[in-house]
Design an enzyme around this catalytic site. Sequence first.
Site, mmCIF file in Angstrom:
data_model
loop_
_atom_site.group_PDB
_atom_site.id
_atom_site.type_symbol
_atom_site.label_atom_id
_atom_site.label_comp_id
_atom_site.label_asym_id
_atom_site.label_seq_id
_atom_site.Cartn_x
_atom_site.Cartn_y
_atom_site.Cartn_z
ATOM 1 N N LYS A 136 0.855 -1.194 0.000
ATOM 2 C CA LYS A 136 0.000 0.000 0.000
ATOM 3 C C LYS A 136 0.879 1.227 0.000
ATOM 4 C CE LYS A 136 -4.510 0.838 0.415
ATOM 5 N NZ LYS A 136 -5.589 -0.110 0.092
HETATM 6 N N1 GLU Z 1 -7.158 0.187 -3.399
HETATM 7 C C1 GLU Z 1 -7.869 -1.003 -3.706
HETATM 8 C C2 GLU Z 1 -7.818 -1.958 -2.532
HETATM 9 O O1 GLU Z 1 -7.505 -1.570 -1.445
HETATM 10 C C3 GLU Z 1 -7.397 -1.629 -5.000
HETATM 11 C C4 GLU Z 1 -5.993 -2.119 -4.974
HETATM 12 C C5 GLU Z 1 -5.505 -2.586 -6.341
HETATM 13 O O2 GLU Z 1 -6.287 -2.631 -7.270
HETATM 14 O O3 GLU Z 1 -4.327 -2.910 -6.413
HETATM 15 O O4 GLU Z 1 -8.134 -3.110 -2.636
#
Ligand code: GLU
Length: 422
Positions: free
Chosen positions: A112
């Site tokens: 993240k």
């Molecule tokens: N931000 C989204 C999540 O927390 C998507 C992450 C992604 O597509 O890599 O799942």
Amino acid sequence: MSEPAIDRQRLSINQIVKSQLDVAADLIGLDESMRLLLRMPFRSVSVEVPVRMDDGRLEVFRGYRIQHNGARGPTKGGVRYHPEADEEEVLGLATTMTWKTALLDIPFGGAKGGIQVDARALSQRELEGVTRQFTRRIALLLGPYRDIPAPDMNTNQQVMAWMLDEYSAKYGYTPAAVTGKPIALGGSLGREEATARGALFIMRDYSRDTGVPLKGGRVVIQGFGNVGAHLGLFLYEEGAKVIAVSDAEGGLHNKNGLDMPALFQHAYKEHKSVWDFDGGDHITNEELLDMPCEWLIPAALGSVITKEKHAKTLDCKVIVEAANSPTTPIADKELEARGIQVLPDFLVNAGGVVVSYFEWTQNLQQEPWTLEQVNRSLRNKMTQAYDIVRHMAEERGVPWRTAALAIALERVAEAEALRGGR
Ligand code: GLU
């Protein structure tokens, strides 16, 4: 508009995620060394993000990219722009991504990113500057086989386009290095609404199996970003009655059901607050969470349902965790005792990363899919995960969250063990 922002207890997402890990690790008898490994991120990078503001001042924000675990594939996860996106929060979210990708059985690990910034206060030019500076500083960590960013809270297709542009300037045109891109730059059909669509599939399955009605069922949604807004619209189309929604400014209530297509246009498309929409009574975010309903959908920040607040007073049949970590562990226990079902975040909101995986494969194979193909494959993935979680929860007599985490942990631990060499 004196409504306070969503009031929260101070348990961090990382604290919540860690304590959940122990419960599931006990269930599957995970050994101590594996627990040790999975409690810590593989790599955690913190960078300065300097940007020249429109008034000429230089501002320096803090940015993070944390790769939690990559045993099952390149690390994957969004980037959020939020004043509370500090190292602790981003680590908790990165860890959740590891469980999400493992549970959905897509070939990624978890990561993240975050920048501690109030995105709503930035102009479009400043937003671009922040994004480009951040990407330059983390680019060496990224790549289609290393770590692949995507949108999250307060980031969108345009932000992904700038990230891709920065990355490609350095390493050459590489669409698979970023997902959640605009279609014109290699994005996938259906990606923008994928998280909400995935949650809808889980709710349909759950409704079919338990009889909690979608058609005519009362729905309350906290948060009106990408997930809350799309899910509200889908549920309206499904025949549900969306009786209350909110954003950071406050909430709106209408016992006969809000006009979701109009509200979607007003708040999501035109970027106005739900608070200004003419079609319901004003309520606070706190009142909203305790509203009697069948489906309560937290789709905003973490830690909003706590022991002190709402766990004893909320009045729904099912909590659908569209947000990450909206429920604290003690609140979880209280809800379990009250017989309120909690459908866990890394199952409910996995649709986004699932379609990110489809986007990545389309980019690598240089072959776009139809929307029908994307949605059908998404439904299969969500339903498979739903089925194994339900089965495990029933077989072991544990909450769905514990079951889902146990499945994810087993998969990650197996990959770690097979790689060996520690
Ligand atoms: N931000 C989204 C999540 O927390 C998507 C992450 C992604 O597509 O890599 O799942």
